[in-house]
Design an enzyme around this catalytic site. Structure first.
Site, short mmCIF file in Angstrom:
data_model
loop_
_atom_site.label_atom_id
_atom_site.label_comp_id
_atom_site.label_asym_id
_atom_site.label_seq_id
_atom_site.Cartn_x
_atom_site.Cartn_y
_atom_site.Cartn_z
N CYS A 89 17.70 -21.15 38.75
CA CYS A 89 17.49 -21.60 40.12
C CYS A 89 17.13 -23.08 40.07
O CYS A 89 17.11 -23.68 38.99
CB CYS A 89 16.45 -20.76 40.84
SG CYS A 89 14.79 -21.20 40.45
N ARG A 115 17.95 -14.80 45.14
CA ARG A 115 17.80 -13.98 43.94
C ARG A 115 17.23 -12.60 44.24
O ARG A 115 17.48 -11.65 43.49
CB ARG A 115 16.87 -14.69 42.95
CG ARG A 115 17.37 -16.02 42.48
CD ARG A 115 16.31 -16.68 41.65
NE ARG A 115 15.90 -15.82 40.57
CZ ARG A 115 16.52 -15.73 39.40
NH1 ARG A 115 17.55 -16.48 39.15
NH2 ARG A 115 16.09 -14.91 38.47
N LYS A 152 7.67 -12.50 53.73
CA LYS A 152 9.03 -12.44 53.19
C LYS A 152 9.10 -11.58 51.94
O LYS A 152 9.98 -10.73 51.80
CB LYS A 152 9.50 -13.87 52.87
CG LYS A 152 10.71 -13.97 51.97
CD LYS A 152 11.11 -15.42 51.71
CE LYS A 152 10.47 -16.09 50.52
NZ LYS A 152 10.92 -15.64 49.20
N ASN A 153 8.17 -11.81 51.01
CA ASN A 153 8.28 -11.15 49.71
C ASN A 153 7.84 -9.68 49.73
O ASN A 153 8.05 -8.95 48.76
CB ASN A 153 7.52 -11.94 48.64
CG ASN A 153 8.21 -13.26 48.36
OD1 ASN A 153 9.36 -13.46 48.76
ND2 ASN A 153 7.52 -14.16 47.67
N ARG A 207 15.42 -18.28 35.45
CA ARG A 207 14.57 -17.17 35.92
C ARG A 207 15.23 -15.88 35.44
O ARG A 207 16.01 -15.26 36.16
CB ARG A 207 14.43 -17.20 37.45
CG ARG A 207 13.55 -18.35 37.92
CD ARG A 207 13.46 -18.44 39.41
NE ARG A 207 12.74 -17.34 40.01
CZ ARG A 207 12.69 -17.12 41.34
NH1 ARG A 207 13.31 -17.92 42.16
NH2 ARG A 207 12.01 -16.10 41.82
N VAL A 241 16.13 -12.00 33.98
CA VAL A 241 15.91 -10.65 34.53
C VAL A 241 15.82 -9.63 33.40
O VAL A 241 16.05 -8.44 33.60
CB VAL A 241 17.02 -10.25 35.54
CG1 VAL A 241 16.88 -11.01 36.85
CG2 VAL A 241 18.42 -10.46 34.95
N ASP A 242 15.50 -10.12 32.19
CA ASP A 242 15.49 -9.24 31.01
C ASP A 242 14.47 -8.09 31.15
O ASP A 242 14.71 -6.98 30.67
CB ASP A 242 15.18 -10.06 29.74
CG ASP A 242 13.88 -10.83 29.86
OD1 ASP A 242 13.70 -11.53 30.87
OD2 ASP A 242 13.04 -10.73 28.95
N ASP A 252 3.35 -19.69 44.29
CA ASP A 252 4.01 -20.07 45.54
C ASP A 252 3.17 -21.03 46.39
O ASP A 252 3.62 -21.47 47.45
CB ASP A 252 4.39 -18.82 46.36
CG ASP A 252 5.51 -18.04 45.70
OD1 ASP A 252 6.21 -18.60 44.84
OD2 ASP A 252 5.68 -16.84 46.04
N ARG A 306 14.37 -20.68 54.73
CA ARG A 306 14.44 -19.43 53.95
C ARG A 306 13.11 -18.70 53.99
O ARG A 306 13.07 -17.48 53.86
CB ARG A 306 14.78 -19.73 52.48
CG ARG A 306 16.22 -20.16 52.26
CD ARG A 306 16.53 -20.17 50.79
NE ARG A 306 16.20 -18.89 50.18
CZ ARG A 306 16.05 -18.67 48.88
NH1 ARG A 306 16.21 -19.67 48.04
NH2 ARG A 306 15.77 -17.48 48.41
N1 EPU Z 1 10.35 -13.11 34.14
C1 EPU Z 1 11.01 -12.89 32.95
N2 EPU Z 1 11.91 -11.87 32.91
C2 EPU Z 1 12.15 -11.07 33.98
C3 EPU Z 1 11.45 -11.29 35.19
C4 EPU Z 1 10.54 -12.34 35.24
O1 EPU Z 1 10.81 -13.59 31.97
O2 EPU Z 1 12.96 -10.16 33.87
C5 EPU Z 1 9.37 -14.21 34.21
C6 EPU Z 1 9.83 -15.29 35.19
O3 EPU Z 1 10.72 -16.20 34.60
C7 EPU Z 1 8.52 -15.91 35.58
C8 EPU Z 1 7.56 -14.73 35.61
O4 EPU Z 1 8.16 -13.73 34.77
O5 EPU Z 1 8.11 -16.82 34.62
C9 EPU Z 1 7.28 -14.16 36.98
O6 EPU Z 1 8.45 -13.70 37.61
P1 EPU Z 1 8.46 -12.50 38.62
O7 EPU Z 1 9.47 -11.52 38.19
O8 EPU Z 1 7.07 -12.03 38.85
O9 EPU Z 1 8.99 -13.22 39.94
P2 EPU Z 1 10.12 -12.74 40.94
O10 EPU Z 1 9.98 -11.31 41.23
O11 EPU Z 1 11.44 -13.26 40.51
C10 EPU Z 1 8.61 -13.14 43.04
C11 EPU Z 1 8.71 -13.91 44.31
C12 EPU Z 1 8.62 -15.40 44.02
C13 EPU Z 1 7.30 -15.67 43.32
C14 EPU Z 1 7.17 -14.80 42.07
C15 EPU Z 1 5.84 -14.94 41.37
C16 EPU Z 1 10.07 -12.48 45.69
C17 EPU Z 1 11.35 -12.24 46.40
N3 EPU Z 1 9.97 -13.59 44.97
O12 EPU Z 1 9.71 -13.56 42.23
O13 EPU Z 1 8.63 -16.05 45.28
O14 EPU Z 1 7.23 -17.02 42.97
O15 EPU Z 1 7.35 -13.42 42.42
O16 EPU Z 1 4.81 -14.60 42.21
O17 EPU Z 1 9.14 -11.69 45.81
C18 EPU Z 1 9.07 -17.79 46.82
O18 EPU Z 1 8.75 -16.99 47.73
O19 EPU Z 1 9.21 -19.02 47.02
C19 EPU Z 1 9.25 -17.27 45.47
C20 EPU Z 1 9.90 -17.92 44.52
#
Ligand code: EPU
Length: 415
Positions: A116, A92, A22-23, A121, A123-124, A304, A396
């Site tokens: 969430c 997201r 998925k990811n 979570r 996106v900064d 995960d 999902r």
């Molecule tokens: N973070 C920030 N600011 C940002 C982005 C992330 O502080 O702008 C923090 C997050 O809050 C978190 C950490 O950085 O503490 C990691 O977040 P990351 O951006 O790596 O995660 P993501 O891209 O939102 C993806 C997967 C998640 C998985 C995480 C970590 C996808 C679609 N989602 O999320 O998958 O947990 O990486 O490996 O790829 C799932 O599949 O159940 C799932 C939640």
């Protein structure tokens, strides 16, 4: 609302084929927005998130059809660069359209994802990095409005965010000049996105290292055909099922390198694990040793699989701790596991688990994709009947999980 009924304490034996990740799929789907044309993606899992992303691409102007685990995408018409709240709030990963739309059109409007189920979570990291590429970003009516064609710059992420790495790669490949991204994510999903972009003609150097050098191109080309990599999280989930329920489970169509840390931890817990090319065989053991785990960015133990590992440790012979260093609040499964008779206490982002000799079936409620997976695992290992409600979460991220578990001997029905 649908639920699962599980009659637990049955040995599992047989083979399970792992589906596409998925990811890896989701950012690859959005990257098709970068170049007009036809794309064929193979090994696409039939998930709620696949359909949500397909719907988002359609709203943006693409045509998408999905049949027999193949996605056909045509992105000639990309007319409405908007990701609306009704879709972003359910997934997201919709945020992944931001980078490619900026690359192709210099304009994107994406609803700001809220928190969430398990907490904030932010996106900064995405936003700060895009600003460094000269993109103008404002917040209007809950939407991030981004304008401007990306211009190369040097960016060092404060954390190797998976999503920010993917978004910035997609924003830079059509940018002006050179972008250097430092401290990037190394997850196989991101490497696969990089492979896809390179196939489109992108100039990306350093894939698989923590620094990427991207030279922007004027245009990219569509990719005729691409195979989505196997889902390492799905593989890890089924391996833990095998370890918890005894018997012998063979996981097929997997890349063992992607979950070597999980294999190591399983072996440490006393089960036998054998790897043959693209298959992994796990043989359960009645005596499970407690094994501590702390999640970390790849190649560390994946967040995960944190919920599934806690479920496993509930029946270990002793005390273990599981700490989540990626998401501090991702523990909504803990009170539900305790309803099944587990003995878990929380202190900040660490769960302390005292193994019990038996879990006992009970009604429980799932709260997110991986929490649902952990409740299914625990229910499979429980004596008696469990009912898991709100199973739309599991759909999902896992394709028809009940059919695949039934094939290896589980007593699970959807009603
Ligand atoms: N973070 C920030 N600011 C940002 C982005 C992330 O502080 O702008 C923090 C997050 O809050 C978190 C950490 O950085 O503490 C990691 O977040 P990351 O951006 O790596 O995660 P993501 O891209 O939102 C993806 C997967 C998640 C998985 C995480 C970590 C996808 C679609 N989602 O999320 O998958 O947990 O990486 O490996 O790829 C799932 O599949 O159940 C799932 C939640």
């Amino acid at each position: 609302m649908e639920k699962f009924e599980i009659l637990g304490a049955r040995e599992l034996n047989g083979k399970i084929k792992i589906n596409g990740a998925k990811n890896a799929l989701l950012p690859i789907m959005t990257s098709t927005l970068l170049a007009p044309g036809n794309y064929l993606l193979n090994n696409v899992p039939d998930l709620k998130d696949t359909r949500t992303m397909a719907e988002l691409l359609r709203r943006i102007g693409a045509s998408v059809s999905f049949k027999n685990n193949q996605l056909l995408i045509n992105t000639v018409n990309v007319s409405k660069p908007v990701a609306p709240y009704d879709l972003v709030k359910t997934m997201r990963a919709s945020f992944y359209v931001l980078g490619p739309l900026l690359g192709r059109l210099g304009h994107a409007e994406v609803s700001l994802p809220g928190g969430c189920a398990w907490g904030p979570r932010p996106v900064d990291i995405h936003i700060e990095a895009l600003k460094k590429l000269g993109v103008n970003i404002s917040l209007e009516g809950g939407n991030i409005v981004a304008k401007g064609n990306p211009i190369g710059n040097n960016i060092k992420f404060k954390f190797p965010s998976v999503g920010a790495t993917g978004n910035l790669m997609m924003a830079s490949v059509l940018g002006k000049g050179q972008t250097i991204l430092k401290n990037v994510a190394l997850e196989p999903d991101i490497i696969s996105l990089g492979d896809f972009l390179i196939k489109m003609g992108a100039d990306i150097k350093g894939l698989g290292t923590s620094e990427l050098v991207i030279n922007g191109k004027d245009r990219l080309n569509p990719v005729d055909e691409f195979d989505i990599i196997p889902d390492r999280i799905e593989a890890g989930t089924f391996l833990i099922a095998g370890a918890m329920c005894g018997g012998s489970i063979e996981i097929e169509n997997v890349n063992p390198d992607h979950i070597s840390i999980v294999i190591d931890k399983l072996i440490e817990s006393g089960v036998r694990v054998k790897t043959v090319k693209n298959s992994i065989i796990v043989n359960g053991n009645k005596k499970i040793k407690p094994v501590n785990v702390t999640t970390a960015p790849y190649p560390g133990f994946p967040t995960d699989l944190q919920a599934q590992w806690i479920a496993y440790m509930t029946i270990a012979n002793g005390l273990s701790t599981v700490t989540d260093e990626i998401y501090y609040d991702r523990f909504t499964h803990v009170p539900e596991l305790n309803r099944l008779g587990a003995n878990i206490t929380m202190n900040k982002n660490t769960a302390t688990i005292i193994g019990v000799s038996n879990l006992k079936g009970a009604p429980v409620m799932s709260t997110d994709i991986r929490a649902s997976a952990s409740l299914i695992l625990a229910s499979l290992a429980s004596i008696g009947k469990s009912k898991i409600s709100r199973i739309y979460h599991i759909d999902r991220g896992y394709e028809k999980i009940e059919n695949r578990l039934k094939k290896v001997g589980a007593d699970i029905t959807r009603s």
